[in-house]
Scaffold this motif. Structure first.
Motif, PDB file in Angstrom:
ATOM      1  N   GLN A 132    -132.903  62.869 -37.540  1.00 20.21           N
ATOM      2  CA  GLN A 132    -132.623  63.846 -38.583  1.00 20.21           C
ATOM      3  C   GLN A 132    -133.742  64.874 -38.677  1.00 20.21           C
ATOM      4  N   ALA A 133    -133.382  66.095 -39.064  1.00 21.51           N
ATOM      5  CA  ALA A 133    -134.383  67.136 -39.275  1.00 21.51           C
ATOM      6  C   ALA A 133    -135.125  66.856 -40.573  1.00 21.51           C
ATOM      7  N   ARG A 134    -136.433  67.019 -40.519  1.00 20.17           N
ATOM      8  CA  ARG A 134    -137.274  66.835 -41.703  1.00 20.17           C
ATOM      9  C   ARG A 134    -138.081  68.105 -41.908  1.00 20.17           C
ATOM     10  N   PHE A 135    -138.359  68.404 -43.170  1.00 20.22           N
ATOM     11  CA  PHE A 135    -139.076  69.632 -43.489  1.00 20.22           C
ATOM     12  C   PHE A 135    -140.302  69.318 -44.335  1.00 20.22           C
ATOM     13  N   ALA A 136    -141.356  70.096 -44.161  1.00 25.50           N
ATOM     14  CA  ALA A 136    -142.596  69.900 -44.919  1.00 25.50           C
ATOM     15  C   ALA A 136    -142.856  71.108 -45.811  1.00 25.50           C
ATOM     16  N   ASP A 137    -141.804  71.646 -46.396  1.00 27.10           N
ATOM     17  CA  ASP A 137    -141.977  72.801 -47.256  1.00 27.10           C
ATOM     18  C   ASP A 137    -141.716  72.418 -48.710  1.00 27.10           C
ATOM     19  N   LEU A 138    -142.214  73.227 -49.616  1.00 26.69           N
ATOM     20  CA  LEU A 138    -142.002  73.014 -51.038  1.00 26.69           C
ATOM     21  C   LEU A 138    -141.514  74.331 -51.622  1.00 26.69           C
ATOM     22  N   CYS A 139    -140.328  74.305 -52.182  1.00 30.94           N
ATOM     23  CA  CYS A 139    -139.724  75.522 -52.723  1.00 30.94           C
ATOM     24  C   CYS A 139    -139.421  75.343 -54.202  1.00 30.94           C
ATOM     25  N   GLU A 140    -139.343  76.475 -54.904  1.00 27.74           N
ATOM     26  CA  GLU A 140    -139.017  76.457 -56.321  1.00 27.74           C
ATOM     27  C   GLU A 140    -137.875  77.440 -56.559  1.00 27.74           C
ATOM     28  N   PHE A 141    -136.962  77.066 -57.448  1.00 21.87           N
ATOM     29  CA  PHE A 141    -135.815  77.916 -57.778  1.00 21.87           C
ATOM     30  C   PHE A 141    -136.083  78.643 -59.082  1.00 21.87           C
ATOM     31  N   SER A 142    -135.849  79.950 -59.099  1.00 19.27           N
ATOM     32  CA  SER A 142    -135.986  80.751 -60.310  1.00 19.27           C
ATOM     33  C   SER A 142    -134.591  80.999 -60.885  1.00 19.27           C
ATOM     34  N   PHE A 143    -134.365  80.514 -62.097  1.00 18.86           N
ATOM     35  CA  PHE A 143    -133.083  80.739 -62.739  1.00 18.86           C
ATOM     36  C   PHE A 143    -132.937  82.193 -63.190  1.00 18.86           C
ATOM     37  N   ASP A 144    -134.080  82.874 -63.404  1.00 24.87           N
ATOM     38  CA  ASP A 144    -134.037  84.281 -63.803  1.00 24.87           C
ATOM     39  C   ASP A 144    -133.524  85.163 -62.669  1.00 24.87           C
ATOM     40  N   THR A 145    -134.052  84.945 -61.456  1.00 23.84           N
ATOM     41  CA  THR A 145    -133.657  85.782 -60.317  1.00 23.84           C
ATOM     42  C   THR A 145    -132.615  85.119 -59.427  1.00 23.84           C
ATOM     43  N   ARG A 146    -132.335  83.846 -59.709  1.00 27.14           N
ATOM     44  CA  ARG A 146    -131.383  83.057 -58.901  1.00 27.14           C
ATOM     45  C   ARG A 146    -131.751  83.073 -57.422  1.00 27.14           C
ATOM     46  N   SER A 147    -133.034  82.787 -57.173  1.00 29.24           N
ATOM     47  CA  SER A 147    -133.505  82.791 -55.788  1.00 29.24           C
ATOM     48  C   SER A 147    -134.560  81.703 -55.600  1.00 29.24           C
ATOM     49  N   TRP A 148    -134.758  81.335 -54.335  1.00 32.19           N
ATOM     50  CA  TRP A 148    -135.745  80.330 -53.966  1.00 32.19           C
ATOM     51  C   TRP A 148    -137.006  81.022 -53.460  1.00 32.19           C
TER      52      TRP A 148
END
Length: 96
Positions: A4-20
């Motif tokens: 399986q593909a694994r990722f080492a990133d950390l993202c945050e979702f903004s509900f104001d802009t609706r983007s990661w």
């Protein structure tokens, strides 16, 4: 599944802009993994366990500054000011 593909990133979702957006961290990051668990508590994200080719039973703590949604920041500031005033101060602050 070890393929399986694994990722080492950390993202945050903004509900104001609706983007990661990716978050930058300092220190030693956890290995790229799947099947881990994460939760937020006290301005930190805790990542527990997972699978990076082998089963992990480790825990990482990552400081993530929590941002208030648009409008909430002003309301929170107003609340703090009001809570800082005592009952006597509040009456004195009111115009006559």
């Amino acid at each position: 599944d070890k393929r399986q593909a694994r990722f080492a990133d950390l993202c945050e979702f903004s509900f104001d802009t609706r983007s990661w957006a990716r978050l930058k961290t300092v220190g030693d990051p956890p290995s790229a993994r799947t099947f881990h668990r994460a939760c937020m508590y006290g301005g930190c994200m805790y990542i527990l366990g997972g699978f990076d080719g082998t089963r992990r039973n480790d825990m990482y703590k990552i400081a993530v500054p929590e941002q208030l949604p648009r409008g909430e920041e002003k309301r929170a500031r107003r609340r703090q000011l009001q809570e800082g005033l005592g009952a006597d101060d509040e009456a004195a602050a009111e115009p006559e």
